[in-house]
Design a protein around this motif. Structure first.
Motif, PDB file in Angstrom:
ATOM      1  N   ALA A   8       0.810  -1.214   0.000  1.00 44.06           N
ATOM      2  CA  ALA A   8       0.000   0.000   0.000  1.00 44.06           C
ATOM      3  C   ALA A   8       0.841   1.259   0.000  1.00 44.06           C
ATOM      4  N   ASP A   9       2.148   1.101   0.046  1.00 43.11           N
ATOM      5  CA  ASP A   9       3.013   2.272   0.179  1.00 43.11           C
ATOM      6  C   ASP A   9       3.530   2.722  -1.181  1.00 43.11           C
ATOM      7  N   PRO A  10       3.140   3.909  -1.639  1.00 47.87           N
ATOM      8  CA  PRO A  10       3.643   4.407  -2.924  1.00 47.87           C
ATOM      9  C   PRO A  10       4.942   5.146  -2.720  1.00 47.87           C
ATOM     10  N   PRO A  11       5.703   5.413  -3.799  1.00 46.34           N
ATOM     11  CA  PRO A  11       5.426   4.872  -5.113  1.00 46.34           C
ATOM     12  C   PRO A  11       6.285   3.653  -5.436  1.00 46.34           C
ATOM     13  N   ILE A  12       7.101   3.176  -4.502  1.00 43.34           N
ATOM     14  CA  ILE A  12       7.947   2.011  -4.775  1.00 43.34           C
ATOM     15  C   ILE A  12       7.484   0.855  -3.899  1.00 43.34           C
ATOM     16  N   HIS A  13       7.267  -0.301  -4.539  1.00 42.76           N
ATOM     17  CA  HIS A  13       6.796  -1.469  -3.815  1.00 42.76           C
ATOM     18  C   HIS A  13       7.892  -2.006  -2.892  1.00 42.76           C
ATOM     19  N   ASP A  14       7.482  -2.945  -2.038  1.00 46.82           N
ATOM     20  CA  ASP A  14       8.460  -3.681  -1.240  1.00 46.82           C
ATOM     21  C   ASP A  14       9.280  -4.614  -2.126  1.00 46.82           C
ATOM     22  N   TYR A  15       8.804  -4.901  -3.336  1.00 51.35           N
ATOM     23  CA  TYR A  15       9.555  -5.686  -4.308  1.00 51.35           C
ATOM     24  C   TYR A  15       9.849  -4.800  -5.510  1.00 51.35           C
ATOM     25  N   VAL A  16      11.022  -4.970  -6.117  1.00 52.02           N
ATOM     26  CA  VAL A  16      11.414  -4.183  -7.290  1.00 52.02           C
ATOM     27  C   VAL A  16      12.188  -5.077  -8.240  1.00 52.02           C
ATOM     28  N   ARG A  17      12.480  -4.557  -9.416  1.00 55.18           N
ATOM     29  CA  ARG A  17      13.393  -5.240 -10.322  1.00 55.18           C
ATOM     30  C   ARG A  17      14.789  -5.230  -9.704  1.00 55.18           C
ATOM     31  N   ASP A  34       9.951 -13.400  -7.010  1.00 48.60           N
ATOM     32  CA  ASP A  34      10.675 -14.589  -6.571  1.00 48.60           C
ATOM     33  C   ASP A  34      10.933 -14.542  -5.070  1.00 48.60           C
ATOM     34  N   HIS A  35      11.649 -15.522  -4.554  1.00 40.33           N
ATOM     35  CA  HIS A  35      11.875 -15.625  -3.112  1.00 40.33           C
ATOM     36  C   HIS A  35      12.837 -14.569  -2.593  1.00 40.33           C
ATOM     37  N   SER A  36      13.526 -13.885  -3.482  1.00 42.54           N
ATOM     38  CA  SER A  36      14.401 -12.793  -3.066  1.00 42.54           C
ATOM     39  C   SER A  36      13.682 -11.450  -3.081  1.00 42.54           C
ATOM     40  N   ASN A  37      12.362 -11.501  -3.271  1.00 49.56           N
ATOM     41  CA  ASN A  37      11.551 -10.280  -3.314  1.00 49.56           C
ATOM     42  C   ASN A  37      11.897  -9.427  -4.530  1.00 49.56           C
ATOM     43  N   CYS A  38      12.310 -10.069  -5.602  1.00 49.21           N
ATOM     44  CA  CYS A  38      12.622  -9.379  -6.842  1.00 49.21           C
ATOM     45  C   CYS A  38      11.546  -9.670  -7.878  1.00 49.21           C
ATOM     46  N   VAL A  39      11.237  -8.670  -8.683  1.00 43.51           N
ATOM     47  CA  VAL A  39      10.305  -8.870  -9.788  1.00 43.51           C
ATOM     48  C   VAL A  39      10.976  -9.776 -10.818  1.00 43.51           C
ATOM     49  N   ALA A  40      10.351 -10.917 -11.105  1.00 48.71           N
ATOM     50  CA  ALA A  40      10.913 -11.872 -12.047  1.00 48.71           C
ATOM     51  C   ALA A  40      10.207 -11.833 -13.400  1.00 48.71           C
ATOM     52  N   GLU A  41       8.942 -11.472 -13.397  1.00 55.01           N
ATOM     53  CA  GLU A  41       8.186 -11.376 -14.646  1.00 55.01           C
ATOM     54  C   GLU A  41       7.012 -10.435 -14.444  1.00 55.01           C
ATOM     55  N   SER A  42       6.697  -9.660 -15.484  1.00 56.16           N
ATOM     56  CA  SER A  42       5.531  -8.778 -15.475  1.00 56.16           C
ATOM     57  C   SER A  42       4.807  -8.919 -16.804  1.00 56.16           C
ATOM     58  N   ASP A  43       3.487  -9.029 -16.738  1.00 55.61           N
ATOM     59  CA  ASP A  43       2.667  -9.146 -17.941  1.00 55.61           C
ATOM     60  C   ASP A  43       1.544  -8.120 -17.886  1.00 55.61           C
ATOM     61  N   ILE A  44       1.329  -7.430 -19.008  1.00 55.49           N
ATOM     62  CA  ILE A  44       0.383  -6.317 -19.075  1.00 55.49           C
ATOM     63  C   ILE A  44      -0.766  -6.684 -19.998  1.00 55.49           C
ATOM     64  N   ALA A  45      -1.982  -6.373 -19.560  1.00 57.52           N
ATOM     65  CA  ALA A  45      -3.172  -6.618 -20.375  1.00 57.52           C
ATOM     66  C   ALA A  45      -4.123  -5.438 -20.242  1.00 57.52           C
ATOM     67  N   PHE A  46      -5.026  -5.313 -21.224  1.00 59.62           N
ATOM     68  CA  PHE A  46      -5.975  -4.209 -21.280  1.00 59.62           C
ATOM     69  C   PHE A  46      -7.397  -4.748 -21.381  1.00 59.62           C
ATOM     70  N   ASN A  47      -8.318  -4.013 -20.774  1.00 63.06           N
ATOM     71  CA  ASN A  47      -9.728  -4.400 -20.743  1.00 63.06           C
ATOM     72  C   ASN A  47     -10.391  -4.039 -22.075  1.00 63.06           C
ATOM     73  N   PRO A  48     -10.852  -5.030 -22.856  1.00 59.66           N
ATOM     74  CA  PRO A  48     -11.428  -4.728 -24.172  1.00 59.66           C
ATOM     75  C   PRO A  48     -12.802  -4.084 -24.105  1.00 59.66           C
ATOM     76  N   GLU A  49     -13.395  -3.985 -22.921  1.00 61.03           N
ATOM     77  CA  GLU A  49     -14.725  -3.395 -22.810  1.00 61.03           C
ATOM     78  C   GLU A  49     -14.705  -1.877 -22.934  1.00 61.03           C
ATOM     79  N   TYR A  50     -13.532  -1.277 -22.822  1.00 60.15           N
ATOM     80  CA  TYR A  50     -13.422   0.179 -22.972  1.00 60.15           C
ATOM     81  C   TYR A  50     -13.169   0.545 -24.433  1.00 60.15           C
ATOM     82  N   ASP A  51     -13.498   1.779 -24.769  1.00 54.47           N
ATOM     83  CA  ASP A  51     -13.147   2.326 -26.078  1.00 54.47           C
ATOM     84  C   ASP A  51     -11.749   2.919 -25.980  1.00 54.47           C
ATOM     85  N   TRP A  52     -10.823   2.398 -26.772  1.00 58.91           N
ATOM     86  CA  TRP A  52      -9.428   2.807 -26.698  1.00 58.91           C
ATOM     87  C   TRP A  52      -9.042   3.638 -27.918  1.00 58.91           C
TER      88      TRP A  52
END
Length: 446
Positions: A24-33, A118-136
């Protein structure tokens, strides 16, 4: 590699609430790249205009340092995503697939970044998707004119890419225990019609990847500034109508440096850009800073004259930033900005027929469109900003009443009070809303 789990953060178009948050703490997570640069695979199959924007938005973040790069997905790879050890922009994914793969529905979310930690609290993979119900849309000028008509693909993508680094949201439930500041694309209050990184984004990258960020020299100009996690007011222009030889003033314009290096001869030049074709520009005047600090940000007021050579007509106001090391400036996106307001230049010798007080009317229109997001209903249909300005000619009609609302309610109660005053006291229904039939009790203008 054994992965600890999946977390997801999403940008909500209407509510400002995240789908799910690991921190809940912005703007940097407890996990990072923990390692950079990392590859991001844009939407494949040459799906223009989306794939082009994928590469451009990745390039914006990469302007600050060697942290991420676009890489073409191998043929046939789009059939499987999530948990495949590739950072992917998957595009528009329907609700049933989101639920089948990850166990949640879209709801009001416009976009989502699903992050594997991962177990070291590092970002290992990120995947981005968009909601098709909106007009883009990717149409810069259409979204500038009407940011509520369609969602800006570039804005949402730039936000979600921030999550791949490890940035958290500034949303309405976030605490503020370790904030870098509010001028970040991660701020839910960031205006939808702009997709440009702020000074706090650059500082965040420097915080996570200091070894990847060099002594960069950047100077940029912004149409807004974020003063909290719920408010990013726009710069304003007044008056909305001016004769040649007169002047216009720009208030609360943000200038900022998104690099470490101290600048000299930093300059902002005001130009008028023809509306609606934006193919003719007329340079007015410049404001110069002898020096400007690295990672600095200021709010400024500018007043410039309109020379006699400017033809009569309607114009956008464009601001262009430069400095002595512009050739070494890695981030071009903030080099110029067009404000979402118009200025009408009168024919030489033409008198402004609105009489005393017209500037306040234009200012009122600007507040409605820039800060309150209001569009008044005129005879059952929406009116444009430019048409609203022209209605300032009517000194004795409902716009005179609206001016009273503006003068008495904005300072005291903000947009909500202004809106109720317009509808209840002046009888001016808002677009897409029905006016309430209430007795005139004097309203805010009484």
């Amino acid at each position: 590699m054994r992965w600890r789990g999946v977390v997801c953060v999403g940008l909500i178009a209407a509510l400002g609430l995240a789908v799910c948050l690991a921190s809940a703490d912005p703007p940097i997570h407890d996990y990072v790249r923990c390692a950079a640069p990392y590859m991001i695979y844009p939407l494949g199959n040459n799906e223009d205009p989306w794939e082009q924007q994928d590469e451009r938005m990745i390039g914006q973040w990469a302007s600050f340092g060697d942290i991420m790069t676009a890489k073409a997905n191998p043929p046939g790879s789009d059939s499987y995503w999530g948990g495949n050890r590739r950072n992917e922009i998957q595009g528009f994914v329907d609700d049933s697939e989101m639920y089948r793969r990850f166990g949640f529905h879209w709801g009001s979310a416009a976009g989502v970044c699903i992050t594997w930690v991962d177990h070291s609290n590092c970002v290992a993979e990120s995947d981005i998707a968009f909601n098709p119900e909106y007009d883009w849309s990717t149409d810069t000028w259409a979204i500038l004119e009407d940011p509520d008509s369609e969602l800006a693909y570039q804005h949402v993508l730039l936000h979600e890419l921030g999550h791949t680094i490890g940035f958290a949201d500034y949303n309405y439930k976030s605490s503020e225990s370790k904030g870098l500041g509010y001028n970040t694309i991660m701020n839910y209050a960031y205006p939808w019609n702009y997709w440009v990184l702020g000074v706090d984004d650059a500082m965040g990258v420097d915080t996570i990847f200091p070894e990847r960020v060099g002594r960069q020299y950047d100077f940029g100009v912004y149409a807004f500034h974020c003063e909290s996690k719920t408010k990013c007011p726009m710069a304003t222009v007044s008056p909305g109508m001016v004769s040649t030889g007169g002047s216009i003033s720009i208030h609360d314009l943000q200038v900022a440096s998104l690099g470490r290096g101290k600048l000299s001869n930093a300059r902002v030049t005001v130009t008028l850009l023809s509306y609606p074709d934006h193919n003719q520009s007329y340079e007015l005047e410049s404001v110069v800073w002898d020096t400007f600090p690295g990672y600095g940000s200021q709010l400024v007021d500018l007043t410039v004259s309109v020379p006699s050579g400017v033809p009569a007509g309607t114009y956008y106001v464009e601001l262009v930033a430069s400095h002595s090391r512009s050739a070494q400036d890695p981030y071009a996106k903030n080099d110029s900005v067009v404000l979402p307001t118009h200025v009408r230049v009168l024919d030489e010798g033409e008198q402004d027929p609105t009489g005393p007080g017209h500037s306040a009317c234009y200012e009122m229109v600007g507040v409605m469109y820039q800060q309150c997001g209001l569009k008044l209903d005129s005879g059952g249909s929406e009116i444009s900003y430019n048409d609203a300005v022209l209605l300032c000619y009517d000194n004795n009609g409902p716009w005179s009443c609206a001016k009273t609302c503006f003068d008495t309610s904005i300072a005291a109660g903000g947009c909500g009070t202004f809106e109720s005053c317009l509808t209840d006291y002046c009888g001016m229904p808002l677009a897409d809303e029905e006016a309430e039939d209430e007795e005139d009790d004097g309203g805010c203008g009484g």
